[in-house]
Motif scaffolding. Structure first.
Motif, short mmCIF file in Angstrom:
data_model
loop_
_atom_site.label_atom_id
_atom_site.label_comp_id
_atom_site.label_asym_id
_atom_site.label_seq_id
_atom_site.Cartn_x
_atom_site.Cartn_y
_atom_site.Cartn_z
N SER A 107 -7.17 -5.39 -30.30
CA SER A 107 -7.61 -5.33 -28.91
C SER A 107 -7.90 -3.87 -28.56
CB SER A 107 -6.55 -5.90 -27.96
OG SER A 107 -5.32 -5.21 -28.10
N THR A 108 -8.70 -3.64 -27.54
CA THR A 108 -9.13 -2.28 -27.24
C THR A 108 -8.89 -1.92 -25.77
OG1 THR A 108 -11.40 -3.00 -26.74
CG2 THR A 108 -10.93 -2.34 -29.01
N TYR A 109 -8.66 -0.63 -25.56
CA TYR A 109 -8.59 -0.05 -24.22
C TYR A 109 -9.49 1.17 -24.23
CZ TYR A 109 -4.50 -2.78 -22.73
OH TYR A 109 -3.65 -3.79 -22.36
N CYS A 110 -10.16 1.41 -23.11
CA CYS A 110 -11.04 2.56 -23.02
C CYS A 110 -10.78 3.29 -21.71
CB CYS A 110 -12.50 2.11 -23.08
SG CYS A 110 -13.68 3.46 -23.13
N GLY A 111 -10.80 4.63 -21.76
CA GLY A 111 -10.59 5.44 -20.56
C GLY A 111 -9.57 6.51 -20.81
N GLU A 112 -8.74 6.78 -19.81
CA GLU A 112 -7.66 7.75 -19.95
C GLU A 112 -6.34 7.01 -20.05
OE1 GLU A 112 -7.60 11.06 -17.33
OE2 GLU A 112 -9.78 11.22 -17.23
N LEU A 113 -5.43 7.58 -20.82
CA LEU A 113 -4.16 6.91 -21.11
C LEU A 113 -3.43 6.53 -19.83
CD1 LEU A 113 -2.15 6.01 -23.28
CD2 LEU A 113 -1.20 8.33 -23.25
N ARG A 114 -3.37 7.43 -18.88
CA ARG A 114 -2.59 7.18 -17.67
C ARG A 114 -3.22 6.10 -16.79
NH1 ARG A 114 -4.12 13.13 -15.72
NH2 ARG A 114 -6.28 12.79 -15.12
N ASP A 115 -4.52 5.81 -17.01
CA ASP A 115 -5.22 4.84 -16.19
C ASP A 115 -5.42 3.50 -16.88
OD1 ASP A 115 -5.50 6.76 -14.17
OD2 ASP A 115 -7.36 7.53 -15.06
N ALA A 116 -4.92 3.35 -18.10
CA ALA A 116 -5.12 2.11 -18.86
C ALA A 116 -4.15 1.04 -18.35
CB ALA A 116 -4.91 2.37 -20.35
N VAL A 117 -4.66 0.18 -17.49
CA VAL A 117 -3.82 -0.84 -16.85
C VAL A 117 -3.19 -1.76 -17.90
CG1 VAL A 117 -3.78 -2.76 -15.23
CG2 VAL A 117 -5.22 -0.77 -14.76
N GLY A 118 -1.88 -1.86 -17.85
CA GLY A 118 -1.16 -2.75 -18.74
C GLY A 118 -0.80 -2.17 -20.09
N LEU A 119 -1.32 -1.00 -20.41
CA LEU A 119 -1.04 -0.42 -21.73
C LEU A 119 0.30 0.29 -21.76
CD1 LEU A 119 -1.91 0.17 -24.61
CD2 LEU A 119 -3.16 2.18 -23.77
N ALA A 120 0.60 1.08 -20.73
CA ALA A 120 1.84 1.87 -20.72
C ALA A 120 3.08 0.99 -20.76
CB ALA A 120 1.87 2.76 -19.48
N GLU A 121 2.95 -0.27 -20.30
CA GLU A 121 4.10 -1.16 -20.30
C GLU A 121 4.36 -1.79 -21.67
OE1 GLU A 121 1.59 -1.32 -18.09
OE2 GLU A 121 2.66 -0.30 -16.47
N GLN A 122 3.40 -1.68 -22.58
CA GLN A 122 3.56 -2.26 -23.91
C GLN A 122 4.40 -1.35 -24.79
OE1 GLN A 122 0.01 -4.00 -25.72
NE2 GLN A 122 -1.10 -3.74 -23.79
N ARG A 123 5.01 -1.94 -25.82
CA ARG A 123 5.83 -1.18 -26.75
C ARG A 123 5.32 -1.41 -28.17
NH1 ARG A 123 6.37 0.81 -22.82
NH2 ARG A 123 8.23 1.26 -21.55
N PHE A 124 5.37 -0.35 -28.97
CA PHE A 124 4.78 -0.39 -30.30
C PHE A 124 5.78 0.08 -31.35
CE2 PHE A 124 1.41 0.20 -27.22
CZ PHE A 124 0.50 -0.79 -27.58
N ASP A 125 5.71 -0.56 -32.52
CA ASP A 125 6.54 -0.14 -33.64
C ASP A 125 5.98 1.12 -34.29
OD1 ASP A 125 8.34 -2.60 -33.77
OD2 ASP A 125 6.35 -3.51 -33.96
N LEU A 126 4.67 1.28 -34.19
CA LEU A 126 4.00 2.42 -34.81
C LEU A 126 2.86 2.87 -33.91
CD1 LEU A 126 3.31 4.30 -37.27
CD2 LEU A 126 1.91 2.40 -38.14
#
Length: 201
Positions: free
Chosen positions: A125-144
C-alpha cells in the motif's frame, strides 16, 4: 554501523524496544519532513528514474543487506520511508505480510503502483505527501522500517528519526542506508539534484 563501500552507503540498524534512536546527523533546523527533497524534481524524473545507472542494483544490494540482518517472515509489517519508485518494496513484498511504501513524490508512487499492478503484487500500500500529514499512517506500527538514500534530503533528520521510531513495534528495527560523507560520494547526485533535489547532508 556497517559500511557498504561498493555503493558508498552507511547502514545503521537499531532495535527500538523503547523507541531509543541515534543518527550521525543531529540538526535542529526547521521541521521539514520531506522524504525525497524537492517533489517537483522527483516528479519530473519519475518515469525514467529506474533507467538511471545503479538504481535497481542499489535496491538489490540493500535487499540483500536487510535479509542478512533481519529475519523476514509472513507476519511482518514493513514501512519503506522514501520509497521512490519502489524497487525495494517490490523485492520485500513476497517475503512479508505487508509493505507500506511512503514518498513525497506523487509520480514516483504512481510508478510503484503500476509495477505492483503489472506484477500482481497485492500486499503493498502507498502513502504520498509529508510524514506528519499522512492520515492514518502515524498510528500504524511496523516490525521493520527501511529508508534508502532519503535522509540526506531531509533537513531535520533528528525530528524524522524520532517520528519513525514511534512507529516501530516493540523490538522492531529501523535500517537507514545513505551516503557516507567522504570524497567522491557526492558524485551520486548531479549538480542539478543538489540545486533542486534538496540535498542537505
Amino acid at each position: 554501523v556497517v559500511e557498504e563501500p561498493s555503493i558508498h552507503t552507511r547502514m545503521e540498524t537499531e532495535h527500538k524496544g523503547e523507541h531509543a534512536h541515534q543518527h550521525e546527523h543531529q540538526h535542529s533546523h526547521q521541521h521539514e519532513h520531506h522524504p525525497r527533497g524537492s517533489e517537483g524534481f522527483f516528479d519530473d524524473a519519475a518515469e525514467t528514474w529506474d533507467e538511471r545507472p545503479g538504481i535497481r542494483e542499489l535496491a538489490e544490494t540493500v535487499f540483500g543487506s536487510v535479509k542478512s540482518k533481519v529475519k523476514l517472515d509472513d507476519q511482518m509489517s514493513v514501512l519503506e520511508f522514501g520509497c521512490g519508485t519502489g524497487n525495494l518494496s517490490v523485492l520485500l513484498a513476497p517475503h512479508v505480510k505487508r509493505v507500506v511504501a511512503f514518498d513525497q513524490s506523487e509520480k514516483m508512487v504512481s510508478v510503484l503502483k503500476k509495477k505492483c499492478s503489472q506484477a500482481g503484487i497485492t500486499n503493498v500500500s502507498t502513502y504520498c505527501g509529508e510524514l506528519r500529514d499522512a492520515v492514518g499512517l502515524a498510528e500504524q506500527r511496523f516490525d521493520l522500517i527501511v529508508s534508502v538514500m532519503t535522509m540526506h534530503h531531509i533537513e531535520d533528520t533528528q525530528a524524522v528519526l524520532t517520528e519513525l521510531s514511534t512507529m516501530l513495534c516493540a523490538g522492531g528495527t529501523l535500517m537507514i542506508f545513505d551516503l557516507l560523507h567522504e570524497p567522491g560520494t557526492w558524485a551520486f547526485h548531479s549538480e542539478h539534484t543538489h540545486k533542486h533535489g534538496g540535498v542537505h547532508h
